[in-house]
Design an enzyme around this catalytic site. Structure first.
Site, PDB file in Angstrom:
ATOM      1  N   HIS A  70     115.842  -6.040  89.382  1.00 61.18           N
ATOM      2  CA  HIS A  70     116.454  -4.967  88.587  1.00 61.18           C
ATOM      3  C   HIS A  70     115.450  -3.828  88.417  1.00 61.18           C
ATOM      4  O   HIS A  70     114.995  -3.514  87.340  1.00 61.18           O
ATOM      5  CB  HIS A  70     116.858  -5.542  87.228  1.00 61.18           C
ATOM      6  N   ARG A 115     113.125   1.933  77.735  1.00 58.40           N
ATOM      7  CA  ARG A 115     112.342   2.964  78.428  1.00 58.40           C
ATOM      8  C   ARG A 115     112.489   4.320  77.761  1.00 58.40           C
ATOM      9  O   ARG A 115     113.489   4.599  77.117  1.00 58.40           O
ATOM     10  CB  ARG A 115     112.864   3.155  79.852  1.00 58.40           C
ATOM     11  N   GLY A 158     121.837  -5.085  71.625  1.00 60.46           N
ATOM     12  CA  GLY A 158     122.192  -6.300  70.882  1.00 60.46           C
ATOM     13  C   GLY A 158     123.408  -6.102  69.991  1.00 60.46           C
ATOM     14  O   GLY A 158     124.343  -6.910  69.991  1.00 60.46           O
ATOM     15  N   ASN A 217     106.627  -5.838  76.110  1.00 57.30           N
ATOM     16  CA  ASN A 217     107.779  -6.719  75.988  1.00 57.30           C
ATOM     17  C   ASN A 217     107.430  -8.178  76.259  1.00 57.30           C
ATOM     18  O   ASN A 217     108.087  -9.083  75.727  1.00 57.30           O
ATOM     19  CB  ASN A 217     108.930  -6.219  76.878  1.00 57.30           C
ATOM     20  N   ARG A 239     110.942   0.586  84.464  1.00 56.00           N
ATOM     21  CA  ARG A 239     111.103  -0.641  83.670  1.00 56.00           C
ATOM     22  C   ARG A 239     109.793  -1.423  83.642  1.00 56.00           C
ATOM     23  O   ARG A 239     109.462  -2.060  82.652  1.00 56.00           O
ATOM     24  CB  ARG A 239     112.222  -1.496  84.260  1.00 56.00           C
ATOM     25  N   ASP A 291     116.880 -10.015  64.052  1.00 57.64           N
ATOM     26  CA  ASP A 291     115.921  -8.936  64.363  1.00 57.64           C
ATOM     27  C   ASP A 291     114.748  -9.057  63.389  1.00 57.64           C
ATOM     28  O   ASP A 291     114.864  -9.693  62.338  1.00 57.64           O
ATOM     29  CB  ASP A 291     116.590  -7.560  64.215  1.00 57.64           C
ATOM     30  N   ARG A 324     127.882  -0.424  87.779  1.00 59.10           N
ATOM     31  CA  ARG A 324     127.569   1.001  88.025  1.00 59.10           C
ATOM     32  C   ARG A 324     128.062   1.399  89.417  1.00 59.10           C
ATOM     33  O   ARG A 324     128.688   2.453  89.590  1.00 59.10           O
ATOM     34  CB  ARG A 324     126.051   1.220  87.898  1.00 59.10           C
TER      35      ARG A 324
HETATM   36  N1  APR Z   1     111.978 -10.249  67.399  1.00 55.84           N
HETATM   37  C1  APR Z   1     113.236  -9.805  67.204  1.00 55.84           C
HETATM   38  N2  APR Z   1     113.612  -8.522  67.451  1.00 55.84           N
HETATM   39  C2  APR Z   1     112.677  -7.686  67.896  1.00 55.84           C
HETATM   40  C3  APR Z   1     111.339  -8.090  68.134  1.00 55.84           C
HETATM   41  C4  APR Z   1     111.010  -9.444  67.859  1.00 55.84           C
HETATM   42  N3  APR Z   1     109.779  -9.904  68.049  1.00 55.84           N
HETATM   43  N4  APR Z   1     110.645  -7.017  68.578  1.00 55.84           N
HETATM   44  C5  APR Z   1     111.513  -5.980  68.630  1.00 55.84           C
HETATM   45  N5  APR Z   1     112.739  -6.377  68.216  1.00 55.84           N
HETATM   46  C6  APR Z   1     113.952  -5.590  68.075  1.00 55.84           C
HETATM   47  C7  APR Z   1     113.721  -4.208  67.507  1.00 55.84           C
HETATM   48  O1  APR Z   1     113.513  -4.254  66.094  1.00 55.84           O
HETATM   49  C8  APR Z   1     115.014  -3.488  67.912  1.00 55.84           C
HETATM   50  O2  APR Z   1     115.976  -3.552  66.872  1.00 55.84           O
HETATM   51  O3  APR Z   1     114.565  -5.343  69.327  1.00 55.84           O
HETATM   52  C9  APR Z   1     115.489  -4.268  69.141  1.00 55.84           C
HETATM   53  C10 APR Z   1     115.561  -3.433  70.403  1.00 55.84           C
HETATM   54  O4  APR Z   1     116.544  -2.498  70.212  1.00 55.84           O
HETATM   55  P1  APR Z   1     116.458  -0.995  70.762  1.00 55.84           P
HETATM   56  O5  APR Z   1     115.114  -0.429  70.471  1.00 55.84           O
HETATM   57  O6  APR Z   1     117.683  -0.289  70.285  1.00 55.84           O
HETATM   58  O7  APR Z   1     116.511  -1.198  72.369  1.00 55.84           O
HETATM   59  P2  APR Z   1     117.810  -1.471  73.257  1.00 55.84           P
HETATM   60  O8  APR Z   1     118.321  -0.191  73.794  1.00 55.84           O
HETATM   61  O9  APR Z   1     118.736  -2.380  72.547  1.00 55.84           O
HETATM   62  O10 APR Z   1     117.145  -2.233  74.499  1.00 55.84           O
HETATM   63  C11 APR Z   1     116.595  -3.518  74.339  1.00 55.84           C
HETATM   64  O11 APR Z   1     117.202  -4.222  76.542  1.00 55.84           O
HETATM   65  O12 APR Z   1     118.140  -3.066  78.316  1.00 55.84           O
HETATM   66  C12 APR Z   1     116.944  -3.548  77.750  1.00 55.84           C
HETATM   67  O13 APR Z   1     115.266  -1.989  78.529  1.00 55.84           O
HETATM   68  C13 APR Z   1     115.996  -2.423  77.410  1.00 55.84           C
HETATM   69  O14 APR Z   1     114.075  -3.810  76.997  1.00 55.84           O
HETATM   70  C14 APR Z   1     115.119  -3.084  76.375  1.00 55.84           C
HETATM   71  C15 APR Z   1     116.091  -4.030  75.666  1.00 55.84           C
END
Ligand code: APR
Length: 308
Positions: A175, A82, A14, A95, A88, A33, A151
């Protein structure tokens, strides 16, 4: 009026997506977030890069969905990534709960937006978002094929030592590890790679593409890829906001196309200001269609875990 882009989930994907949005000056950005302070901090940091990079945008971080109101595009990256050894599909139940709550909140604030799902398992989360929101399929789009194609393009470029700009690659289907790279439709300066490389090298590139996300998860040890996933997402946002009519592989709800129904699945679509403006049907060989069907079966097994 400037475009407004909300990004839900201010984690690796994000926050990096917000960065690409700012650099490309696509519009004002809201980073949302559940973690208090974190999206505000990242947004302020990104805003402060503006004077150096030369972008004039409003970039705000928030924990309140009210700040996301009237967005043109909403990108959803909220959810767990993951860990090494996970598929996934292993993320589905955790999720799904997150996507359910996020969709209810964002759609209430921006009922006319176009929604781009990034959270994995991608096709299943896109399907869930479509079903719980009841929005038309043109406005619920999953990001996967742009990344998988990128990729594959990178791997072809490495193999042939040719500019990535000359390379086009089509990766369709779900995917997951059964995604469908189409060698016949993957070209270098218009020439199919099947005419440029021996069959075993084409197969090796397709195999590395299928496992491309896992390769990065294993290297990182925690978290998953984020530069290419976020760049791919923002290419879709740009195609929509600039009404570019770009043909990109995206996960969309199918109603009989490619012989599939009631599933979100990666197919070539035309992206413009209305979202998915056309689903493009390309001819597949029997073998390619069988690969699509096998990929769809894997997605349906993860969809079975959804409580709709
Ligand atoms: N509302 C808002 N944000 C949320 C919620 C929610 N209910 N639940 C979790 N989050 C936020 C987390 O706080 C975190 O900051 O989602 C964010 C996810 O970020 P990361 O853990 O860094 O994961 P990221 O690598 O960004 O991947 C996010 O994208 O590519 C896919 O497989 C990956 O499912 C994953 C997603």
């Amino acid at each position: 009026m400037r475009n407004k882009i909300t990004i839900v989930g201010a984690g690796f994907v994000g926050a990096t997506a917000a960065h690409w949005c700012a650099v490309k000056e696509l519009g004002d950005v809201v980073l949302m977030d559940i973690v208090e302070g974190m999206p505000q901090g990242k947004a302020l940091d990104l805003l402060q890069a503006g004077p150096v990079e030369g972008y004039d945008l409003h970039i705000v971080g928030t924990n309140d969905y009210k700040d996301t109101a009237n967005s043109d595009v909403v990108v959803i990256t909220a959810g767990l990534p993951r860990k090494p050894g996970m598929t996934r599909e292993d993320l589905v139940s955790t999720n799904a709960k997150i996507i359910r709550s996020v969709m209810e909140n964002v759609v209430a604030q921006s009922p006319n937006a176009i929604f781009i799902l990034v959270t994995n398992p991608l096709d299943t989360m896109t399907y869930l978002a479509k079903q719980i929101s009841g929005l038309p399929r043109e406005r619920i789009i999953g990001q996967a094929g742009v990344l998988d194609g990128a990729r594959m393009r990178a791997f072809i470029s490495m193999e042939l030592n040719v500019s990535v700009e000359n390379i086009h690659a089509f990766v369709l289907g779900g995917h997951g590890d059964e995604m469908v790279p189409l060698a016949r439709y993957s070209t270098v300066a218009g020439i199919p790679i099947t005419e440029l490389l021996p069959a075993d090298r084409v197969e090796a590139i397709m195999d590395r593409t299928r496992k491309g996300g896992g390769e990065i998860v294993s290297l990182l040890k925690q978290g998953s890829a984020f530069f290419a996933p976020s760049a791919s997402t923002i290419q879709m946002v740009e195609a929509i906001l600039k009404d570019r009519k770009m043909i990109l592989p995206c996960s969309v709800y199918l109603e009989g196309e490619y012989g599939l129904s009631d599933i979100c699945f990666g197919v070539p679509v035309k992206l413009g200001r209305q979202g998915v403006e056309q689903i493009i049907q390309i001819d597949l060989t029997e073998e390619e269609q069988a690969a699509m069907d096998k990929s769809a079966a894997l997605i349906r097994s993860s969809m079975a875990a959804l409580e709709l």
